[in-house]
Each structure stands twice: as C-alpha cells, then as structure tokens.
Design a protein around this motif. Sequence first.
Motif, PDB file in Angstrom:
ATOM      1  N   ILE B   8       0.809  -1.220   0.000  1.00 27.40           N
ATOM      2  CA  ILE B   8       0.000   0.000   0.000  1.00 27.40           C
ATOM      3  C   ILE B   8       0.837   1.263   0.000  1.00 27.40           C
ATOM      4  O   ILE B   8       0.318   2.347   0.183  1.00 27.40           O
ATOM      5  CB  ILE B   8      -0.980   0.035   1.196  1.00 27.40           C
ATOM      6  N   ASN B  10       2.125   2.898  -2.307  1.00 33.58           N
ATOM      7  CA  ASN B  10       1.763   3.846  -3.369  1.00 33.58           C
ATOM      8  C   ASN B  10       0.279   4.118  -3.434  1.00 33.58           C
ATOM      9  O   ASN B  10      -0.221   4.616  -4.440  1.00 33.58           O
ATOM     10  CB  ASN B  10       2.206   3.284  -4.729  1.00 33.58           C
ATOM     11  N   SER B  11      -0.457   3.772  -2.371  1.00 30.34           N
ATOM     12  CA  SER B  11      -1.904   3.897  -2.431  1.00 30.34           C
ATOM     13  C   SER B  11      -2.402   4.913  -1.425  1.00 30.34           C
ATOM     14  O   SER B  11      -1.672   5.355  -0.545  1.00 30.34           O
ATOM     15  CB  SER B  11      -2.568   2.556  -2.141  1.00 30.34           C
ATOM     16  N   LYS B  12      -3.674   5.279  -1.604  1.00 26.03           N
ATOM     17  CA  LYS B  12      -4.266   6.187  -0.620  1.00 26.03           C
ATOM     18  C   LYS B  12      -5.613   5.634  -0.185  1.00 26.03           C
ATOM     19  O   LYS B  12      -6.275   4.879  -0.914  1.00 26.03           O
ATOM     20  CB  LYS B  12      -4.410   7.573  -1.223  1.00 26.03           C
ATOM     21  N   VAL B  43      -8.802   1.034  -0.196  1.00 20.84           N
ATOM     22  CA  VAL B  43      -7.529   1.620  -0.609  1.00 20.84           C
ATOM     23  C   VAL B  43      -7.449   1.612  -2.120  1.00 20.84           C
ATOM     24  O   VAL B  43      -7.749   0.610  -2.771  1.00 20.84           O
ATOM     25  CB  VAL B  43      -6.363   0.800  -0.004  1.00 20.84           C
ATOM     26  N   GLU B  44      -7.022   2.736  -2.671  1.00 24.33           N
ATOM     27  CA  GLU B  44      -6.841   2.783  -4.115  1.00 24.33           C
ATOM     28  C   GLU B  44      -5.351   2.798  -4.414  1.00 24.33           C
ATOM     29  O   GLU B  44      -4.634   3.691  -3.969  1.00 24.33           O
ATOM     30  CB  GLU B  44      -7.506   4.028  -4.692  1.00 24.33           C
ATOM     31  N   SER B  45      -4.884   1.809  -5.166  1.00 22.01           N
ATOM     32  CA  SER B  45      -3.457   1.738  -5.481  1.00 22.01           C
ATOM     33  C   SER B  45      -3.157   2.616  -6.688  1.00 22.01           C
ATOM     34  O   SER B  45      -4.047   3.185  -7.296  1.00 22.01           O
ATOM     35  CB  SER B  45      -3.063   0.288  -5.756  1.00 22.01           C
ATOM     36  N   GLY B  46      -1.867   2.703  -7.035  1.00 24.02           N
ATOM     37  CA  GLY B  46      -1.411   3.615  -8.086  1.00 24.02           C
ATOM     38  C   GLY B  46      -2.149   3.488  -9.405  1.00 24.02           C
ATOM     39  O   GLY B  46      -2.459   4.472 -10.061  1.00 24.02           O
TER      40      GLY B  46
END
Lengths: 153, 80
Positions: B8, B10-12, B43-46
Amino acid sequence: MPLVVVNAIEGRVTQDGCLDKIKRQCLLQKGQQAPENLDELYAGIHTVVHAFLRLGPGTLKPEVFENDLRDLKFPEEFVVDMVGVLYGPKRPSLDIALLRDPSTPHLPKLEKLQWRVDVIISSKYEILISLRHAVAAILREMGLLEQKSLLKG
Amino acid sequence: MSATLDEISNSKIVDAEWNFGVTASSSEMKVVGTTYLHLKLLVESGNGTIKTLHFEMTLPQFYSFLHELERAKSSLEYLT
C-alpha cells in the motif's frame, strides 16, 4: 525374495522419491547382482498390494487370497510373507498412508469448523440507542460539573 | 502486516468503515464476551484498482493503533 516384499511394501508406506536407492541397497545386502527383472518384480508386487488394499479390510478372506497368489505362481514363502504383512499390524498404517497420498481420489471432507456470532454495538452509520443514552448522560454530567466549577471560581 | 505495508505504499485511503461489537457466542470459549473493533479500509493503489483491507483488533490494540495514528498526525503537522 522376502527382502523384495518388505522393500516393496515399505516403499508403499514411506513413498521415497528414489526407489533405485532402495534397490541398490538391496543389491549390496544380498552380496550379489539382483535378478535383472527386479523393477518388474517390484511393479508386480506393488500392483498386487495396491489392488488388495483397495478392497478394504475384511472383504477378502486370507485363504482365498493365498490360493489366488499360488495360482499366480508366486513362491510359497512369498505368499506367507504377504499374508503376514497385509493381514498383520501394519495394515492400518498402510491404509492411512494411502489416504494421505495426494494421488488417491476421494471426496473432500470437513476437517474443522470454527465459528463466531458477533453483536454489533456501534458502527460508522448508526449508533445504537444505548450508546446515545450513555453519551447524553455523560454530556449532562459534564455540563453540571462545568456549572459547579464556574460558581466556585 | 509488513508485507501489506509494501503493497500500500503507493496507495491512498479512499473510504473507511468501522464497527464495534461483542462476541456473543463462538466455537472457541475464550473469545465469548470479548469486544472487538472491525476496521475496513478501501484503498486505491497507483493504477486505480480498489482493494479492501480488513482489520480486527481488541480494545488495547485499538488504543495503540490510535496512538500511532496520532503520532503520525503530529509528525505530518510538524513537517508541513
């Protein structure tokens, strides 16, 4: 000959990857070159044992089995050894080894079940009445305390 | 947990949901009557894929989690 029987059945139980090693040990122990068709002998014995174990315990009477083996032209001492092993104490362990073998087909069965029943008291979108009551009561108490300290000070 | 951290990095966090409850009954006797907090993070990854992360913790674990978050918050405020 009896050595071959024992080795074959041990191979069934332990499932070594390298059967050649066992055969080479067998050769060394005997002190002379083993018969040329040792591989076929092993395969033959393996097939007999496998077929026997598939029948399940108690299906095949020892006498019938003995006669069948003699009809197949197996030597007498071999017959005695086979009956000794297949009807003896090692039989359950052989059955268990077969069950654990990933190549034997069987239906999946439930091994373990763990469960839990939860009661949700509070969550992001809804706060239960009991919590609301507690929160309201505390706020009221805090208000009272605040008034008291203001009066004193 | 540390493997998830790498995933995670690179995720937000897009959304968060929580619920708080009591184990009324269970096959394991020792957890009956204990409280738990269940946290679900979206969570949303890149590359745009959304993954759900589930956490479940006891009350003391939640307090240390909250403590860590407050530490993170204060260091963020200190740096910006």
